[in-house]
Design an enzyme around this catalytic site. Structure first.
Site, PDB file in Angstrom:
ATOM      1  N   PRO A  97       1.007  -0.897   0.159  1.00 53.33           N
ATOM      2  CA  PRO A  97       0.130   0.031   0.059  1.00 53.33           C
ATOM      3  C   PRO A  97       0.806   1.152   0.034  1.00 53.33           C
ATOM      4  O   PRO A  97       1.742   1.034   0.608  1.00 53.33           O
ATOM      5  CB  PRO A  97      -0.740  -0.495   0.832  1.00 53.33           C
ATOM      6  CG  PRO A  97      -0.002  -1.308   1.957  1.00 53.33           C
ATOM      7  CD  PRO A  97       0.677  -2.198   0.975  1.00 53.33           C
ATOM      8  N   GLU A  98       0.279   2.095  -0.869  1.00 53.12           N
ATOM      9  CA  GLU A  98       1.087   3.355  -0.667  1.00 53.12           C
ATOM     10  C   GLU A  98       0.344   4.898   0.053  1.00 53.12           C
ATOM     11  O   GLU A  98      -0.931   4.041  -0.449  1.00 53.12           O
ATOM     12  CB  GLU A  98       1.570   3.806  -2.679  1.00 53.12           C
ATOM     13  CG  GLU A  98       2.955   2.646  -2.565  1.00 53.12           C
ATOM     14  CD  GLU A  98       4.231   3.165  -3.854  1.00 53.12           C
ATOM     15  OE1 GLU A  98       4.051   4.324  -4.737  1.00 53.12           O
ATOM     16  OE2 GLU A  98       3.930   1.858  -4.161  1.00 53.12           O
ATOM     17  N   HIS A 140      -4.770 -14.492   9.349  1.00 55.84           N
ATOM     18  CA  HIS A 140      -3.631 -13.674   9.908  1.00 55.84           C
ATOM     19  C   HIS A 140      -4.265 -12.153  10.005  1.00 55.84           C
ATOM     20  O   HIS A 140      -3.758 -11.285   9.555  1.00 55.84           O
ATOM     21  CB  HIS A 140      -3.047 -12.660   8.255  1.00 55.84           C
ATOM     22  CG  HIS A 140      -1.991 -13.714   7.881  1.00 55.84           C
ATOM     23  ND1 HIS A 140      -1.062 -14.602   8.404  1.00 55.84           N
ATOM     24  CD2 HIS A 140      -2.129 -15.220   6.933  1.00 55.84           C
ATOM     25  CE1 HIS A 140      -0.684 -15.393   7.491  1.00 55.84           C
ATOM     26  NE2 HIS A 140      -0.816 -15.866   6.674  1.00 55.84           N
ATOM     27  N   ARG A 156       1.967 -11.116   5.913  1.00 54.26           N
ATOM     28  CA  ARG A 156       3.496 -10.316   6.668  1.00 54.26           C
ATOM     29  C   ARG A 156       4.132  -9.993   7.366  1.00 54.26           C
ATOM     30  O   ARG A 156       5.191  -8.959   7.917  1.00 54.26           O
ATOM     31  CB  ARG A 156       4.444  -9.731   4.835  1.00 54.26           C
ATOM     32  CG  ARG A 156       3.622 -10.725   3.774  1.00 54.26           C
ATOM     33  CD  ARG A 156       4.550 -10.292   2.603  1.00 54.26           C
ATOM     34  NE  ARG A 156       6.018 -10.313   2.724  1.00 54.26           N
ATOM     35  CZ  ARG A 156       6.957  -9.827   1.522  1.00 54.26           C
ATOM     36  NH1 ARG A 156       5.981  -8.858   0.670  1.00 54.26           N
ATOM     37  NH2 ARG A 156       8.458  -9.930   1.669  1.00 54.26           N
ATOM     38  N   ARG A 194      22.363  15.928  -3.032  1.00 54.34           N
ATOM     39  CA  ARG A 194      21.701  14.321  -3.694  1.00 54.34           C
ATOM     40  C   ARG A 194      22.497  13.759  -4.615  1.00 54.34           C
ATOM     41  O   ARG A 194      21.806  14.142  -6.263  1.00 54.34           O
ATOM     42  CB  ARG A 194      20.737  13.911  -2.661  1.00 54.34           C
ATOM     43  CG  ARG A 194      19.999  14.071  -1.832  1.00 54.34           C
ATOM     44  CD  ARG A 194      18.997  14.299  -1.090  1.00 54.34           C
ATOM     45  NE  ARG A 194      18.698  12.493  -0.747  1.00 54.34           N
ATOM     46  CZ  ARG A 194      18.177  12.447   0.115  1.00 54.34           C
ATOM     47  NH1 ARG A 194      17.527  13.297   0.644  1.00 54.34           N
ATOM     48  NH2 ARG A 194      17.999  10.712   0.305  1.00 54.34           N
TER      49      ARG A 194
END
Ligand SMILES: [Zn+2]
Length: 272
Positions: free
Chosen positions: A2-3, A91, A110, A152
């Site tokens: 998920p984002e 889960h 997970r 960067r």
């Protein structure tokens, strides 16, 4: 995984059913998520009324007045509303039980997700305080991206996935936004000029907004259902399309590894 759009869609799906609801308690079937689910959470949260459901980056913030329940979906988490009679699956590690009997259920095979409690000032929590600007807010734009990347030299794809640079943009939407901006994912961040960052910021917004529109059609799946909601299939330009033809130029989409993650790009459209 998920984002931002998936988390925001989860928030929009759940919020109308949560706000102003009293909390009866919690059921923790497995404390061993990415960080342990706090012991004694039931005592802190039972009897409070949900004031608001917000999002910061990929964190959902359930404001309970006396504190905030912070939930992160990790790699595989889903959060949805079920009836009291819904069967518990393997889960289903965490339930937030409402006074009306309905349950907000976290399923996370997970177990990289998080359920945390912050007594007050949720946004000052160590995990949230240093997150960069929200990409759909006015604080975010080309000027910001340009200024934070001057020193960067890492590849722009990796820099975009750094949550200090921009909140909630992960592997899928970084690849998609770079394609839409015609920027090569391997390009050093400090070699990209202001005009291209203006375009990239616009394309990040466009990509996320398109995903939110796609997610809108799944909103009702957050109530009842079988927990399959939350991962909507978008028509990606590049993500997951290695060796398939580019939707713009027809060249074969390439896949490469960057920071242990797969990046997808078009070698022609994103030559530089
Ligand atoms: Zn192309």
């Amino acid at each position: 995984m998920p984002e931002l759009p998936e988390v925001e869609t989860t928030r929009r799906g759940l919020a109308p059913h949560l706000v102003n609801q009293r909390i009866r308690g919690v059921v923790v079937r497995n404390h061993a998520l990415r960080l342990p689910v706090p012991r004694g959470l039931e005592k802190k949260i039972a009897g409070s009324t949900i004031q608001n459901v917000e999002r910061r980056g990929k964190y959902l913030l359930i404001d309970c007045g006396r504190g905030t329940l912070i939930i992160h979906l990790g790699m595989s988490g889903r959060l949805w509303l079920v009836a009291p009679s819904a069967a518990v699956a393997k889960h289903d590690h965490f339930d937030l039980v409402l006074e009306n009997g309905r349950i907000v259920r976290l399923r996370d095979p997970r177990r990289f997700g998080l359920v945390l409690w912050q007594p007050r000032g949720a946004k000052e929590h160590a995990l949230l305080a240093s997150i960069g600007p929200e990409p759909l807010s006015a604080d975010f734009g080309g000027e910001w991206l340009h200024s934070v990347t001057r020193k960067r030299s890492a590849a722009i794809k990796n820099v975009l996935m750094d949550s200090h640079v921009v909140a909630g943009v992960g592997n899928i939407y970084a690849s998609e936004a770079l394609f839409r901006a015609r920027i090569n994912p391997k390009l050093a961040a400090n070699r990209i000029g202001r005009a291209r960052y203006d375009l990239l910021a616009e394309k990040i917004r466009e990509t996320l907004e398109a995903a939110l529109v796609a997610g809108g059609s799944t909103l009702r799946d957050y109530v009842g259902g079988d927990g399959q909601a939350g991962y909507f299939q978008n028509e990606h330009f590049v993500y997951g399309r290695a060796r398939e033809p580019c939707r713009v130029c027809g060249a074969a989409i390439r896949e490469l590894r960057q920071g242990q993650r797969s990046t997808f790009y078009c070698p022609v459209c994103q030559r530089r």
